[in-house]
Scaffold this active site. Structure first.
Site, PDB file in Angstrom:
ATOM      1  N   HIS A 130       0.799  -1.224   0.000  1.00  7.85           N
ATOM      2  CA  HIS A 130       0.000   0.000   0.000  1.00  7.85           C
ATOM      3  C   HIS A 130       0.840   1.286   0.000  1.00  7.85           C
ATOM      4  CE1 HIS A 130      -3.503  -2.389   0.264  1.00  7.85           C
ATOM      5  NE2 HIS A 130      -3.639  -2.487   1.561  1.00  7.85           N
ATOM      6  N   HIS A 206      -9.705   2.178   0.238  1.00  5.70           N
ATOM      7  CA  HIS A 206      -9.579   1.060   1.174  1.00  5.70           C
ATOM      8  C   HIS A 206     -10.669   1.101   2.255  1.00  5.70           C
ATOM      9  CE1 HIS A 206      -7.448  -1.906   3.680  1.00  5.70           C
ATOM     10  NE2 HIS A 206      -6.745  -2.172   2.605  1.00  5.70           N
ATOM     11  N   GLU A 345     -11.517  -3.787  -3.017  1.00  3.21           N
ATOM     12  CA  GLU A 345     -10.599  -2.771  -3.545  1.00  3.21           C
ATOM     13  C   GLU A 345     -10.336  -3.019  -5.022  1.00  3.21           C
ATOM     14  OE1 GLU A 345      -7.005  -3.194  -1.045  1.00  3.21           O
ATOM     15  OE2 GLU A 345      -8.309  -4.401   0.198  1.00  3.21           O
TER      16      GLU A 345
HETATM   17  C1  BGC Z   1      -4.615  -6.298   2.229  1.00  3.77           C
HETATM   18  C2  BGC Z   1      -4.351  -7.008   3.521  1.00  3.77           C
HETATM   19  C3  BGC Z   1      -3.764  -6.015   4.458  1.00  3.77           C
HETATM   20  C4  BGC Z   1      -4.714  -4.874   4.625  1.00  3.77           C
HETATM   21  C5  BGC Z   1      -4.146  -3.831   5.514  1.00  3.77           C
HETATM   22  C6  BGC Z   1      -5.550  -5.180   2.469  1.00  3.77           C
HETATM   23  O1  BGC Z   1      -5.782  -4.484   1.299  1.00  3.77           O
HETATM   24  O2  BGC Z   1      -5.130  -7.171   1.264  1.00  3.77           O
HETATM   25  O3  BGC Z   1      -3.494  -8.098   3.359  1.00  3.77           O
HETATM   26  O4  BGC Z   1      -3.466  -6.576   5.705  1.00  3.77           O
HETATM   27  O5  BGC Z   1      -4.991  -4.300   3.389  1.00  3.77           O
HETATM   28  O6  BGC Z   1      -5.134  -3.061   6.006  1.00  3.77           O
END
Ligand code: BGC
Length: 381
Positions: A130, A206, A345
């Site tokens: 991310h 998210h 997402e």
């Molecule tokens: C991921 C997870 C991650 C999370 C964090 C998600 O988009 O797929 O693996 O732990 O984000 O908030």
């Protein structure tokens, strides 16, 4: 969008209404809180006549709240979030945030472009997740526009400059996100970016949804989910796709017909469910209208609430909130525990920069990256 009237942004906390005429959606600018260094975090509240409201804050261009009526008309918040900027900075859950530069994981926190290898921050074991430690979710965005249009929609645009080398990524990136709420209760999130050097981009939202509502939160295992995807990308123990595109038929990943999320979530015989601690996988959307196709439909029988996610991207990550561990106090001091929210997402596939067969995340100077997604809210009949 027809005849958008742009509003001069002068004072915080002013209710922005364009004329005496009843408009279907309003935008209200207010102060959300202050960071330790004194930086003010603003919020813009978009609301329509049917009781749908969306609050977006400048920290992370984050969807902090999304309130919708249930089948009885009771309005409640259907996304997880925090009440203060400090909590957003302190917790690693990315609640409601805009993710960038690259949503999801990049294996070994490296990738190559035209023979040059770039090293990113390893913030998830050996991998990059991310956008790294100071991804788009941790930065303060600037409100560049608040508008209402004749069709009854209200919107806010936030922008950000990500300097060359930020987090290890090449190129100075100018990013923006526009949230627009329609009078029919659809929230459109429009992500854009440009660069001055060849780079990679994969932006998404998210939000963690819980359609039971925040006041009477029940685990999302009792929600029903439909994802029009005939294939998904299995992962290794670091949740990096192996490269295989696997048919969902006969697996817990077949959501082509609506399925209760809890029905197969505890399937200890499925290696992929085990690796993800539940669902944490990228679903390859079936061919459809590439401009805007359905990525998921989520319903909750108890409240009758429904959302549909639409996107112009090729895939959607379904994450069943497996790492919510009760250490994250959310809005109203409510602790979020495993499975209290789920993310849908839309994005390109995880680790796309290292997988030549996956859709590309490459962005060239002179091009514009665009990801438009819609969250259509409503109730089932
Ligand atoms: C991921 C997870 C991650 C999370 C964090 C998600 O988009 O797929 O693996 O732990 O984000 O908030």
């Amino acid at each position: 969008m027809s005849s958008i009237r742009t509003i001069a942004l002068t004072s915080a906390a002013a209710i922005i209404t364009l004329s005496g005429a009843a408009l279907a959606a309003d935008a209200e600018r207010e102060v959300f809180g202050t960071l330790e260094d004194g930086t003010e975090i603003e919020a813009v509240l978009l609301s329509n006549d049917d009781g749908v409201t969306a609050r977006v804050i400048t920290l992370g261009a984050t969807l902090q709240s999304l309130q919708t009526p249930d089948k009885r008309g009771t309005v409640d918040d259907i996304v997880l979030g925090h009440d203060t900027p400090a909590e957003y900075l302190a917790t690693p859950q990315y609640l409601g945030a805009t993710i960038g530069r690259f949503a999801n994981r990049i294996g070994d926190a490296t990738f190559s472009l035209d023979g040059t290898e770039y090293t990113l921050e390893a913030n998830d074991g050996d991998n990059h997740l991310h956008g790294g430690v100071t991804g788009f979710d941790k930065l303060v965005w600037t409100i560049t526009d608040v508008s209402e249009d004749d069709d009854g929609a209200a919107s806010v645009t936030m922008s950000l400059t990500s300097p060359d080398g930020a987090g290890g990524y090449p190129g100075t990136v100018e990013a923006s996100v526009t949230y627009m709420l329609d009078d029919d209760g659809t929230l459109t999130i429009d992500h854009r970016a440009t660069t001055d050097k060849t780079t990679i981009i994969n932006m998404t939202n998210h939000s963690y949804f819980n359609l039971s509502g925040h006041k009477d939160m029940r685990p999302i295992v009792s929600h029903d989910l439909m994802i029009p995807a005939s294939a998904y990308t299995p992962v290794d123990s670091g949740l990096i796709p192996t490269g295989e595109i696997r048919d969902v038929a006969g697996t817990p990943f077949d959501f082509r017909e609506p399925m209760r999320i809890g029905a197969r979530l505890r399937n200890g015989n499925d290696e992929q469910i085990m690796l993800g601690l539940g669902y944490d996988h990228n679903f390859v959307l079936d061919e459809g209208d590439e401009d805007m196709r359905l990525a998921a439909r989520l319903t909750a029988a108890v409240t009758g609430r429904m959302i549909e996610i639409y996107t112009d991207q090729p895939a959607v990550q379904f994450y069943s909130g497996n790492f919510l561990d009760g250490t994250t106090p959310g809005k109203g001091g409510i602790l979020y525990r495993q499975g209290d929210g789920l993310c849908l997402e839309p994005q390109v596939y995880p680790d796309a920069p290292n997988k030549p067969d996956f859709p590309s995340a490459r962005l060239e100077p002179g091009e514009e990256y665009v990801h438009v997604m819609k969250i259509k809210t409503g109730v089932t009949k």
